[in-house]
Design an enzyme around this catalytic site. Structure first.
Site, PDB file in Angstrom:
ATOM      1  N   GLN A  99      -0.737 -23.275  71.840  1.00 52.03           N
ATOM      2  CA  GLN A  99      -0.735 -24.179  70.683  1.00 52.03           C
ATOM      3  C   GLN A  99       0.608 -24.115  69.964  1.00 52.03           C
ATOM      4  O   GLN A  99       1.079 -23.036  69.624  1.00 52.03           O
ATOM      5  CB  GLN A  99      -1.858 -23.786  69.710  1.00 52.03           C
ATOM      6  CG  GLN A  99      -1.954 -24.718  68.511  1.00 52.03           C
ATOM      7  CD  GLN A  99      -3.116 -24.357  67.586  1.00 52.03           C
ATOM      8  OE1 GLN A  99      -3.793 -23.348  67.775  1.00 52.03           O
ATOM      9  NE2 GLN A  99      -3.323 -25.194  66.583  1.00 52.03           N
ATOM     10  N   HIS A 146      -6.068 -29.875  66.803  1.00 55.77           N
ATOM     11  CA  HIS A 146      -5.961 -31.198  67.433  1.00 55.77           C
ATOM     12  C   HIS A 146      -6.595 -31.162  68.809  1.00 55.77           C
ATOM     13  O   HIS A 146      -6.504 -30.175  69.535  1.00 55.77           O
ATOM     14  CB  HIS A 146      -4.508 -31.666  67.524  1.00 55.77           C
ATOM     15  CG  HIS A 146      -3.553 -30.661  68.118  1.00 55.77           C
ATOM     16  ND1 HIS A 146      -3.069 -29.584  67.416  1.00 55.77           N
ATOM     17  CD2 HIS A 146      -2.985 -30.579  69.351  1.00 55.77           C
ATOM     18  CE1 HIS A 146      -2.261 -28.878  68.185  1.00 55.77           C
ATOM     19  NE2 HIS A 146      -2.198 -29.459  69.375  1.00 55.77           N
ATOM     20  N   ASN A 195      -5.751 -26.773  72.676  1.00 52.68           N
ATOM     21  CA  ASN A 195      -4.946 -25.564  72.833  1.00 52.68           C
ATOM     22  C   ASN A 195      -5.111 -24.726  71.561  1.00 52.68           C
ATOM     23  O   ASN A 195      -4.991 -25.245  70.452  1.00 52.68           O
ATOM     24  CB  ASN A 195      -3.473 -25.928  73.035  1.00 52.68           C
ATOM     25  CG  ASN A 195      -3.227 -26.656  74.344  1.00 52.68           C
ATOM     26  OD1 ASN A 195      -3.914 -26.414  75.328  1.00 52.68           O
ATOM     27  ND2 ASN A 195      -2.259 -27.558  74.349  1.00 52.68           N
ATOM     28  N   ASP A 225       0.267 -39.172  71.370  1.00 51.85           N
ATOM     29  CA  ASP A 225       1.142 -38.003  71.437  1.00 51.85           C
ATOM     30  C   ASP A 225       2.582 -38.466  71.649  1.00 51.85           C
ATOM     31  O   ASP A 225       2.848 -39.362  72.444  1.00 51.85           O
ATOM     32  CB  ASP A 225       0.693 -37.085  72.582  1.00 51.85           C
ATOM     33  CG  ASP A 225       1.306 -35.704  72.492  1.00 51.85           C
ATOM     34  OD1 ASP A 225       0.564 -34.737  72.242  1.00 51.85           O
ATOM     35  OD2 ASP A 225       2.548 -35.586  72.678  1.00 51.85           O
ATOM     36  N   ILE A 226       3.514 -37.828  70.931  1.00 55.55           N
ATOM     37  CA  ILE A 226       4.924 -38.219  71.006  1.00 55.55           C
ATOM     38  C   ILE A 226       5.541 -37.840  72.355  1.00 55.55           C
ATOM     39  O   ILE A 226       6.574 -38.398  72.748  1.00 55.55           O
ATOM     40  CB  ILE A 226       5.706 -37.559  69.833  1.00 55.55           C
ATOM     41  CG1 ILE A 226       6.933 -38.365  69.466  1.00 55.55           C
ATOM     42  CG2 ILE A 226       6.034 -36.106  70.121  1.00 55.55           C
ATOM     43  CD1 ILE A 226       7.560 -37.938  68.147  1.00 55.55           C
TER      44      ILE A 226
END
Ligand code: DGP
Length: 112
Positions: free
Chosen positions: A92, A98, A85, A29-30
C-alpha cells in the site's frame, strides 16, 4: 492521516470521477495497470483495511457495491479483480483505504 485522496475528495486536485455519493468516490487510477483500472474509496479518512471499526461497515459496504456497479457500467462483463493493498507487506502506497478494480485483460494469478 490525510493523503492525496483527501484532496481528490475535496476537489482540490482533479480526478476522472466515475461515481460520487455521500459515502464514497470512484475514480480512474492515474497509473492504470489494466485497460480499465479505477479506485473506490470511502470519503471518511480510513487508513487501510487494518484500521476498520464497526462504524465503517456502511461505508465499506457501499464501496463494494459501487465497485460492482461501476465495473458493470465500464463493461467488465468478462470479469475483473478487486484488490485492497494493505500496509507495507500489502504494497500500500497511499494511506487512505482504496479498492482497486482492474479489468479488460486476463489477469494472472498469483500476484507478485
Ligand atoms: P496502492 O499501492 O494500493 O496504495 O495504490 C495507490 C494507487 O493510487 C496507485 O495505483 C496510483 C493511484 N494514485 C496515486 N496518486 C493518485 C492521484 O493523484 N490520482 C489518481 N487518480 N490516482 C492516484
Amino acid at each position: 492521516m490525510s493523503s492525496i485522496f483527501s484532496k481528490i475528495i475535496s476537489k482540490e486536485i482533479p480526478a476522472d470521477i466515475l461515481h460520487e455519493d455521500d459515502l464514497c468516490l470512484a475514480f480512474r487510477d492515474i497509473n492504470p495497470q489494466a485497460p480499465t483500472h479505477f479506485l473506490v474509496i470511502p470519503k471518511k479518512e480510513i487508513v487501510s483495511m487494518a484500521d476498520l471499526v464497526d462504524e465503517d461497515q456502511a461505508a465499506v459496504g457501499r464501496c463494494l457495491l459501487i465497485a460492482s456497479r461501476v465495473a458493470f457500467e465500464q463493461g467488465l462483463e468478462n470479469g475483473y479483480r478487486l484488490i485492497a493493498n494493505t500496509g507495507e507487506d500489502g504494497g500500500q502506497e497511499v494511506p487512505h483505504l482504496h479498492f482497486h478494480v482492474l479489468g479488460g485483460r486476463n489477469l494472472t494469478w498469483p500476484p507478485g
